[in-house]
Design an enzyme around this catalytic site. Structure first.
Site, mmCIF file in Angstrom:
data_model
loop_
_atom_site.group_PDB
_atom_site.id
_atom_site.type_symbol
_atom_site.label_atom_id
_atom_site.label_comp_id
_atom_site.label_asym_id
_atom_site.label_seq_id
_atom_site.Cartn_x
_atom_site.Cartn_y
_atom_site.Cartn_z
ATOM 1 N NE ARG A 92 -0.343 -9.106 10.189
ATOM 2 C CZ ARG A 92 -1.060 -8.421 9.297
ATOM 3 N NH1 ARG A 92 -2.346 -8.675 9.140
ATOM 4 N NH2 ARG A 92 -0.501 -7.486 8.555
ATOM 5 C CB ILE A 118 1.131 -4.156 10.818
ATOM 6 C CG1 ILE A 118 1.636 -5.557 11.202
ATOM 7 C CG2 ILE A 118 -0.273 -4.261 10.242
ATOM 8 C CD1 ILE A 118 0.746 -6.245 12.255
ATOM 9 C CB SER A 119 5.103 -6.021 7.031
ATOM 10 O OG SER A 119 5.981 -5.015 7.450
ATOM 11 C CE LYS A 120 0.879 -8.515 0.715
ATOM 12 N NZ LYS A 120 0.758 -8.213 -0.733
#
Ligand code: SAH
Length: 277
Positions: A92, A118-120
């Site tokens: 990530r 950016i999503s968790k």
């Protein structure tokens, strides 16, 4: 600093067993760019060279940090081994700006430019697990998947380890290009990047075993339901209370007897917008 193995080497030992055609082997093309509305506009990028060196200067052994993230995800209730494996594989920190690298493995959303995030990891893995579990008659196996909202390309990369084919569409040119850059080193031959308005889905890839949205609208566009295969599942944030903009996760299953929907927990996604920018 300890030298980490190159990315394909780690893939070979983790996920290649079950998915010989997705990643693990060197492939001819990286993530491809396809224009959703054009017939002959598919462009294949030049094959990049392998990138053996670790990301410069961040001083972290990213696989150890990632393992800790995976343990936390398991602690939050993610049980699917494929999902956990894929989350443990995709780096990530390569998808966020260098100033944010130290936060890359925290369970937090992060800015990726142009007002988007950016999503968790917790939400990404939750949605992917729902997608996999929902495959009627074939749970745990994902065929073709459509992702709406490529963003920086992180979730698309994780998905590409879980599905046979991934079509990921982004409406902002700047992020579409950024995702292509971020994904180049992974050379994911089953991941197709599209630039366009995902509200219309992508009919050429349909029907989809799974559809996943990373942006929340007032309702699920009919095109998505139409492009979902019978036996497939759609997972998307939807606005549940117009005025406040509160969202919840919607799971929609297309069964032979019709569509079944359930609303799950509250989530916070960027808005689904129409048109391109
Ligand atoms: N999955 C992404 C999350 C990106 S945030 C990641 O891992 O980074 C959601 C993205 O959805 C934003 O980039 C936003 O531009 C995009 N988006 C919003 N509406 C869209 C639409 N109609 N079609 C395609 N993308 C859309």
């Amino acid at each position: 600093m300890k030298q980490r193995p190159s990315f394909p080497a780690r893939l070979d030992t983790t996920l290649a067993k079950n998915r010989p055609n997705t990643v693990g082997k060197p492939v001819a093309t990286p993530a491809k760019t396809v224009a959703p509305n054009a017939t002959a506009a598919s462009s294949v990028q030049k094959r990049p060279t392998l990138r053996p060196a670790p990301p410069p200067g961040h001083g972290m052994d990213s696989s150890a940090v990632r393992n800790r993230m995976v343990q936390k995800l398991a602690g939050q209730g993610i049980t699917d081994a494929q999902v956990l494996g894929a989350m443990g594989t995709i780096e990530r920190h390569r998808f966020v700006d260098s100033a944010l690298v130290n936060q890359a493995y925290e369970d937090t959303s992060l800015p990726i430019g142009l007002g988007q995030t950016i999503s968790k990891p917790g939400v990404v893995s939750r949605m992917l697990e729902l997608l996999l579990k929902g495959q009627l008659g074939n749970p745990g196996k994902l065929g073709r998947v459509l992702e709406i909202g490529t963003g920086c390309g992180y979730q698309a990369a994780v998905l590409s380890l879980l599905a046979t084919e991934v079509y990921s569409i982004e409406r902002l040119r700047g992020l579409h290009d950024k995702a292509r850059d971020n994904l180049r080193h992974l050379r994911l031959a089953n991941l197709h990047l599209l630039f366009g308005d995902g509200m219309a889905g992508y009919v050429k890839g349909a029907p989809y075993a799974g559809i996943i949205a990373a942006a929340g609208g007032e309702a699920v566009p009919q095109a998505w339901v139409d492009q979902l295969a019978v036996g497939g599942r759609l997972v998307a944030p939807v606005v549940t209370a117009g005025a406040s903009g509160a969202q919840a996760l919607l799971v929609l299953d297309k069964t032979p007897h019709g569509v079944r929907q359930s609303l799950l927990e509250a989530v916070h996604f960027v808005p689904l917008k129409s048109g391109i920018g």
